[in-house]
Design an enzyme around this catalytic site. Structure first.
Site, PDB file in Angstrom:
ATOM      1  N   CYS A 142       0.831  -1.210   0.000  1.00 28.84           N
ATOM      2  CA  CYS A 142       0.000   0.000   0.000  1.00 28.84           C
ATOM      3  C   CYS A 142       0.868   1.264   0.000  1.00 28.84           C
ATOM      4  O   CYS A 142       1.579   1.503  -0.954  1.00 28.84           O
ATOM      5  CB  CYS A 142      -0.998  -0.024   1.159  1.00 28.84           C
ATOM      6  SG  CYS A 142      -2.438   1.038   0.837  1.00 28.84           S
ATOM      7  N   HIS A 235      -4.461  -3.907   0.377  1.00 27.45           N
ATOM      8  CA  HIS A 235      -4.215  -4.548   1.671  1.00 27.45           C
ATOM      9  C   HIS A 235      -4.618  -6.015   1.642  1.00 27.45           C
ATOM     10  O   HIS A 235      -5.533  -6.443   2.347  1.00 27.45           O
ATOM     11  CB  HIS A 235      -4.970  -3.807   2.769  1.00 27.45           C
ATOM     12  CG  HIS A 235      -4.312  -2.538   3.200  1.00 27.45           C
ATOM     13  ND1 HIS A 235      -3.124  -2.517   3.900  1.00 27.45           N
ATOM     14  CD2 HIS A 235      -4.675  -1.239   3.028  1.00 27.45           C
ATOM     15  CE1 HIS A 235      -2.781  -1.256   4.150  1.00 27.45           C
ATOM     16  NE2 HIS A 235      -3.697  -0.463   3.635  1.00 27.45           N
ATOM     17  N   GLU A 237      -3.218  -8.321   3.044  1.00 27.36           N
ATOM     18  CA  GLU A 237      -2.953  -8.934   4.355  1.00 27.36           C
ATOM     19  C   GLU A 237      -4.102  -8.756   5.340  1.00 27.36           C
ATOM     20  O   GLU A 237      -4.117  -9.394   6.406  1.00 27.36           O
ATOM     21  CB  GLU A 237      -1.676  -8.335   4.964  1.00 27.36           C
ATOM     22  CG  GLU A 237      -1.849  -7.018   5.684  1.00 27.36           C
ATOM     23  CD  GLU A 237      -1.955  -5.791   4.777  1.00 27.36           C
ATOM     24  OE1 GLU A 237      -2.053  -4.668   5.297  1.00 27.36           O
ATOM     25  OE2 GLU A 237      -1.939  -5.963   3.532  1.00 27.36           O
TER      26      GLU A 237
END
EC number: 2.3.1.31
Length: 312
Positions: A142, A235, A237
């Site tokens: 990001c 994102h 994750e």
């Protein structure tokens, strides 16, 4: 093999409960094996949550990985207890003499600031330069990806008219890439940002390959073979409730915010959200770690000596 993290790290209890294989420090010392050395520069406000998210993905690898948590030295965290940082983190200055097989730089909620106005920008540029000689493969996330794309290639970020927020469809443009092994042709990924990079701004001679992108939110994942770098602008994750917590926070604060796109069933924020990206997150990090394992020198001291060596 499991991930090796400090015995008292809060993420350990969460990961063990989820069935992730975690190795205690005594067991790791008994094994005659060189674990992959992975560093995580954590720029997110809630560092405990973020370190858990990345440890979860790294820990799913069958390879033994030793995770080193790293923080900016001249920046005081406001949302993480100081004793946690002292106990589990090292500053970048402390780890700078070391070599790493892989190094992850997270996002940060500062994307609307010009890079030069970020309080730790000077240190950030030093870290980015350091990765070229002390890291075999870097993985930027990001804001970290935008900062690296700007630093290494002069690719600007642009402010959006409204926040790109929700779960969006993405194309797999490179199914033969080792990073995308096992990926679907079309997949859903979480996005949460006020800025973007644009395909038109990527220099033709940059050596950057567009692995994934979206009609709605633009570039998602770039690979740079010459620098052993991955740039993930979203994102991937995030866990299941990350977008929900961001939405609830803004609603409570009276900040104008739309319901996250295609996140809640029926776009109804009273219903539990569905995680439609978990398997691809595990695949991406597993593929990255596998590539690092196959290409990194056994002798860590040799990292950075041959900058032309690249992941293929």
């Amino acid at each position: 093999m499991p991930i090796k993290i400090p015995d008292q790290l809060p993420a350990r209890e969460v990961l063990v409960r989820e069935g992730v294989s975690v190795m205690d420090e005594k067991t790791a010392l008994r094994q005659d094996i060189r674990p992959l050395q992975i560093g995580l520069l954590n720029l997110m406000p809630n560092k405990i949550r973020t370190e858990t998210q990345f440890a979860r993905l790294i820990g799913a690898s069958p390879l033994q990985v030793e995770l080193t948590l790293v923080r900016i030295g001249n920046h005081k965290a406001k949302n993480t207890p100081e004793d946690h940082l002292i106990t589990f983190y090292e500053t970048w200055e402390e780890v700078a003499p070391r070599k790493f097989d892989g190094f992850i730089v997270t996002g940060a909620p500062i994307e609307l600031l010009p890079y030069e106005d970020v309080t730790y920008w000077n240190e950030m540029t030093r870290i980015l330069d350091w990765t070229t000689s002390h890291v075999h493969s870097s993985f930027f996330i990001c804001w970290g990806a935008m900062a690296a794309a700007w630093h290494f290639h002069g690719i600007p970020k642009h402010t959006l008219d409204k926040k790109a927020f929700g779960v969006f469809r993405h194309r797999n443009n490179a199914p033969a890439s080792p990073y995308l092994a096992g990926f679907s042709d079309d997949l859903a990924l979480p996005v949460s940002r006020w800025t973007e990079v644009r395909t038109a701004d990527i220099p033709a001679n940059s050596g950057l390959e567009m692995l994934m992108d979206s009609d709605e939110t633009g570039p998602c994942l770039l690979a740079e073979a010459a620098g052993n770098r991955l740039y993930m602008f979203n994102h991937i994750e995030y866990d299941s409730t990350s977008l929900k917590e961001e939405y609830d926070r803004d609603v409570a604060a009276g900040v104008p915010i739309e319901v996250p796109h295609e996140y809640y069933p029926g776009n109804d924020p009273t219903r539990p959200p569905l995680n439609r990206w978990r398997s691809h997150a595990h695949l991406l990090f597993g593929n990255w770690i596998n590539q690092v394992y196959q290409t990194t020198p056994y002798d860590l001291d040799k990292i950075g000596r041959n900058l032309e060596h690249a992941l293929s």
